[in-house]
Design an enzyme around this catalytic site. Structure first.
Site, PDB file in Angstrom:
ATOM      1  N   SER A 448      39.183  51.877  54.615  1.00 27.36           N
ATOM      2  CA  SER A 448      40.406  52.581  54.237  1.00 27.36           C
ATOM      3  C   SER A 448      40.238  53.281  52.893  1.00 27.36           C
ATOM      4  CB  SER A 448      41.579  51.606  54.161  1.00 27.36           C
ATOM      5  OG  SER A 448      41.337  50.598  53.200  1.00 27.36           O
ATOM      6  N   GLU A 680      32.614  40.485  50.063  1.00 29.05           N
ATOM      7  CA  GLU A 680      33.080  40.434  48.683  1.00 29.05           C
ATOM      8  C   GLU A 680      32.039  39.738  47.821  1.00 29.05           C
ATOM      9  OE1 GLU A 680      34.232  38.364  45.267  1.00 29.05           O
ATOM     10  OE2 GLU A 680      34.111  37.267  47.158  1.00 29.05           O
ATOM     11  N   HIS A 709      40.457  44.694  44.124  1.00 32.25           N
ATOM     12  CA  HIS A 709      41.762  44.075  43.938  1.00 32.25           C
ATOM     13  C   HIS A 709      42.167  44.050  42.465  1.00 32.25           C
ATOM     14  CE1 HIS A 709      42.553  43.075  48.047  1.00 32.25           C
ATOM     15  NE2 HIS A 709      41.362  42.554  48.183  1.00 32.25           N
TER      16      HIS A 709
END
Length: 772
Positions: A448, A680, A709
């Site tokens: 995304s 991650e 994040h």
């Protein structure tokens, strides 16, 4: 079925409630504060109003004892870190200067200071901020928030019970701080932490708390003798305090196992236990240890994690049995209602027949109070409720919505060969290298790109009829053109179309699959101000038409570089949905996998050479007990392979995982048989790369070099250092360069800068490896 003593004993309570408000007022206020549009005082006022509204709603529904301390601006584990004074050294100055701004800096980081690591709260989709501790950690009590919120509830004339993360779970969730030896065990700090909890308990007692709940969900996991001894010591010491409220120790999410006799014998005043799903085993285990004579038992008989109505008759049977095992039995949900949406009655677009089957937080409080009434006064007092419940359960069991014979026949016909790619990885890798012709250390993103205000407005305009489908699709095409152009100019090697048409990585697919239904108001907190609307798996699953082929092929028509097809894997489709509870998860996963398999084959037929099937939830859905791991991992990895099996050897299959502990599922990652995995790694400093290397993982991997994040933009030098660290574990010919996760929540300015730095880092390291 009840006695006089049961009449006095049966009370209704909950451990926690959704924080966001009916219209996500908390999210809006916090994000306004971050942007400077809302003052700190205004944010605190909004939070106080929400707390008051939640408590009044609970009391109005018949909840006798409301929780306090469960509310949070970001995360309850982070709140505990503040409460015990374990603020990391790099954040102390900011916290001292401005407690609220410093709190959010710990959660999100700043341009100059990294945040705390974030990972999943047990096997839920909620994320917590991991405490960082070391041998030099000095704890200091700060009970101001807990005391303030208790006083707020008491001022409304309510009976309130503060809820705290227990000291053992807090330490078991913690990790060694940066610079501390990796083998440091935070649990060794227990004797240093207990006096701080004693001080907090004394402060709460002085503020009017009769009971305090200490949550110890870590004790439902497999625990070592040392862990169990620590739990025994903790509650021996806390129970022996003279200046304390009554202590209720709570566990949830699974059965307690060896920890149950430890807690049953502890000098505390009550236990709160889960009696749903696998945790139903707590019933027999409690009987085996002789029950809790003279103590309070809070029985979690209403599922706090799923959205289906309770079987009231079954729960009453369980409660009736428990009456003989404790001095007092109260009724609750199995865990905090934080994990479910607020109110099913708001879902006016859901078929009324299906809505009868749903219970969100508001409905669950009604079930809890009904059960408490039935337990205290007998079933004659709830005859109408029992009849309505039986009718709703029968409606669901007999509905054609829940069963599709065609889907079931196809699932039953699946063979082991369907879930295996016929060519070994080495053969596939050679074919993919020849076909894709990618450079060393290929760069890509996870899928995304930023979901801008313009994109959200376009979806709102389409729903409201302000634009038609043609106008909406032109906006999507324009966004895809911009994303592809940016990626080409930046120098990324494998591109994505950016997913501008997708509202959520699970919901988008759920809206296009038969058997699912979506909600409009079913928001659930994932982390901080990130809320998601998990779809509901109500029936058998099939794919009526292609879901992603159109936009992926359009993006591919704009560039000569490969564009990844982007799908969400079967385990994640289950984990981030509210799944049906009337058949095994493995059966549902197989149905979803077959629907995704059709999409994979259609993408390949349309010319897509790289297809990513994301499985970020593979680790988080891992059962909490090791004995349950093999069965879960067998069907979970099998479902992924069923989704991706049958493609050509030169079609490269990617998968992605984020924000979880991967070390104990490396073999399962291997068993997925994906050609490339991205994970991650930025916040955990490439730990997963070394875990893959220690396992001997033979395929390609992209440990993230950008923590998406956090709003900070990593420099090219920082990304280069992380990439070099990754090279210490994974050979260059098998190493990819990518962010930790998708970029949906980021802004375009930070996305541009960060990806430019990421590409620059890859080029720098390529030049070092091969100057020519």
């Amino acid at each position: 079925m009840t006695t006089k003593s049961a009449v006095a004993a049966a009370r209704a309570t909950v451990y926690g409630y959704p924080r966001q408000g009916r219209n996500r007022e908390l999210k809006k206020a916090i994000e306004g504060y971050w942007k400077g549009r809302v003052t700190a005082d205004a944010l605190r006022a909004t939070a106080a109003e929400l707390r008051s509204a939640h408590w009044r709603q609970l009391a109005g529904a018949g909840i006798h004892e409301v929780p306090t301390g469960d509310f949070s601006f970001y995360d309850h584990v982070l709140d505990t870190t503040v409460m015990v004074g374990a603020v990391p050294a790099r954040h102390r100055e900011a916290v001292h200067a401005d407690a609220l701004a410093g709190y959010f800096a710990m959660a999100r980081g700043t341009q100059d200071v990294a945040p705390l690591e974030m990972t999943k709260w047990f096997d839920t989709n909620y994320h917590y901020l991991v405490p960082e501790l070391g041998p030099d950690t000095v704890f200091a009590a700060d009970s101001s928030r807990q005391v303030t919120e208790l006083k707020e509830a008491l001022s409304l004339g309510l009976t309130a019970r503060p809820v705290l993360v227990g000291p053992v779970t807090y330490l078991l969730l913690a990790k060694p701080a940066p610079g501390v030896a990796a083998d440091f065990e935070p649990l060794t700090l227990l004797d240093r932490l207990l006096p701080v909890y004693a001080e907090v308990l004394a402060d709460l007692r002085a503020a009017g708390a009769e009971w305090v709940q200490l949550d110890e969900p870590a004790l439902v996991q497999d625990r070592t003798p040392a862990d169990l001894n620590a739990a025994a010591r903790a509650y021996r010491d806390l129970g022996a305090l003279t200046d304390r409220p009554k202590l209720l120790v709570a566990s949830y999410f699974d059965r307690l196992g060896d920890a149950l006799p430890v807690l049953a014998k502890a000098p505390v005043d009550g236990l709160a236990l889960d009696f749903t799903g696998p945790a139903a085993a707590n019933l027999d285990a409690l009987a085996a240890v002789g029950g809790l004579p003279g103590k309070r038992l809070v029985a979690g008989v209403v599922d706090g994690r799923n959205i289906w109505i309770n079987d009231l008759h079954r729960s009453l049977t369980t409660l009736g049995t428990l009456l003989g095992l404790a001095g007092q039995v109260d009724v609750a949900a199995s865990c905090s209602l934080l994990h479910v949406p607020l109110d099913a009655a708001a879902e006016k677009d859901v078929d009324p027949q299906i809505r009868r089957w749903l219970a969100f937080a508001k409905q669950k409080t009604g079930e809890i109070t009904t059960l408490a009434t039935g337990l205290a006064r007998g079933t004659d007092a709830i005859t109408g409720e029992l009849a309505a419940n039986r009718a709703a359960l029968a409606s669901r069991a007999n509905s054609p919505i829940t069963r599709d014979p065609v889907v079931r026949a196809r699932a039953e016909a699946v063979t082991d060969a369907d879930a295996r790619r016929p060519q070994p990885y080495a053969e596939r890798a050679a074919a993919q290298r020849a076909h894709l012709d990618l450079p060393l250390l290929p760069t890509t993103t996870i899928g995304s790109f930023p979901q801008t205000a313009e994109l959200r407005a376009a979806r709102a305009d389409l729903r409201a009829g302000r634009i038609d489908a043609t106008g909406y699709e032109e906006r999507i095409r324009a966004e895809i053109r911009e994303v592809i152009s940016f990626q080409e100019k930046t120098g990324l090697d494998v591109l994505v179309h950016g997913e501008p048409e997708r509202n959520d990585m699970v919901q988008y697919f759920a809206e296009r699959l038969d058997g699912y239904l979506a909600t409009r108001h079913g928001w659930v907190q994932s982390y901080g101000t990130r809320y998601v609307r998990p779809p509901i798996l109500a029936g058998d699953v099939s794919r009526p038409a292609p879901m992603t082929v159109r936009w992926t092929t359009y993006a591919q028509s704009l560039t000569g570089r490969p564009v990844k097809g982007m799908l969400t894997g079967p385990v994640t489709m289950l984990a981030w949905s509210f799944v049906r509870d009337d058949q095994p998860l493995a059966d549902t996963a197989r149905q979803v996998a077959l629907a995704l398999r059709d999409e994979v084959h259609d993408l390949e037929a349309a010319g897509t050479s790289v297809i990513q099937v994301d499985e970020p939830a593979l680790r988080e859905t891992l059962p909490l007990r090791r004995a349950d791991h093999p069965d879960y991992l067998a069907w979970a990895t099998g479902a992924f392979r069923l989704s991706t099996g049958g493609v050509r050897p030169d079609t490269q299959i990617h998968t992605h995982m984020c924000y979880a502990e991967f070390g104990d599922i490396v073999q399962a990652i291997d068993d997925l048989d994906a050609d490339v995995i991205s994970l991650e790694a930025a916040r955990s400093h490439m730990r997963v790369a070394h875990e893959l290397a220690a396992h001997g993982y033979p395929r390609e991997a992209g440990p993230g070099v950008w923590d998406i994040h956090s709003p900070r933009v990593p420099s090219a030098e920082e990304a280069t250092a992380l990439l070099q660290e990754g090279l210490g574990a994974i050979p260059a010919e098998r190493l990819w360069v990518n962010p930790d996760c998708g970029l949906k929540t980021r802004g375009w300015a930070e996305t541009r800068a960060s990806l430019e730095h990421l590409v620059a880092a890859a080029r720098t390291v390529r030049d070092r490896l091969s100057p020519s």
